[in-house]
Write a protein that holds these residues in place. Sequence first.
Motif, PDB file in Angstrom:
ATOM      1  N   ALA A  76      43.543  21.894  47.941  1.00  0.00           N
ATOM      2  CA  ALA A  76      42.800  23.157  47.900  1.00  0.00           C
ATOM      3  C   ALA A  76      41.891  23.219  46.671  1.00  0.00           C
ATOM      4  N   LEU A  79      38.848  21.156  47.278  1.00  0.00           N
ATOM      5  CA  LEU A  79      37.915  21.860  48.170  1.00  0.00           C
ATOM      6  C   LEU A  79      37.308  23.099  47.513  1.00  0.00           C
ATOM      7  N   ARG A  80      37.607  23.286  46.231  1.00  0.00           N
ATOM      8  CA  ARG A  80      37.075  24.389  45.424  1.00  0.00           C
ATOM      9  C   ARG A  80      37.483  25.770  45.966  1.00  0.00           C
ATOM     10  N   ALA A  81      38.716  25.878  46.386  1.00  0.00           N
ATOM     11  CA  ALA A  81      39.238  27.156  46.862  1.00  0.00           C
ATOM     12  C   ALA A  81      39.524  28.064  45.671  1.00  0.00           C
ATOM     13  N   VAL A  85      44.089  31.334  46.699  1.00  0.00           N
ATOM     14  CA  VAL A  85      44.204  30.496  47.896  1.00  0.00           C
ATOM     15  C   VAL A  85      44.970  29.211  47.561  1.00  0.00           C
ATOM     16  N   VAL A  86      44.712  28.656  46.379  1.00  0.00           N
ATOM     17  CA  VAL A  86      45.421  27.452  45.942  1.00  0.00           C
ATOM     18  C   VAL A  86      46.919  27.738  45.841  1.00  0.00           C
TER      19      VAL A  86
END
Length: 101
Positions: A76, A79-81, A85-86
Amino acid sequence: MNVWIAIGLTAVGCYLAKLLGLVVPAGVLERPLVQRLAALLPVALLAALTAQQTFGDGRQLVLDARGVGLAAAALALALRAPFLVVVGAAVVVTAGVRALG
């Protein structure tokens, strides 16, 4: 009695560490190498703590649901969340792996 000796020695050691930080000359703290190391030290300590808490159980190395959750968090992050969210991905994946196993 040994516990109180350990507590006293720890208190003295903490005091001396704090005192050492106060008596270091400002010129030493302004060196680029010292500033770079001071900036990287928290990251290294956090990484070591994360690795120890994820892959250790007190006696040996283990690979369980925590490692899979950490891998999900790393994915995550790649994916640069956003941070929440991570954390959510790590929690959901860890819980899912524990429920399956």
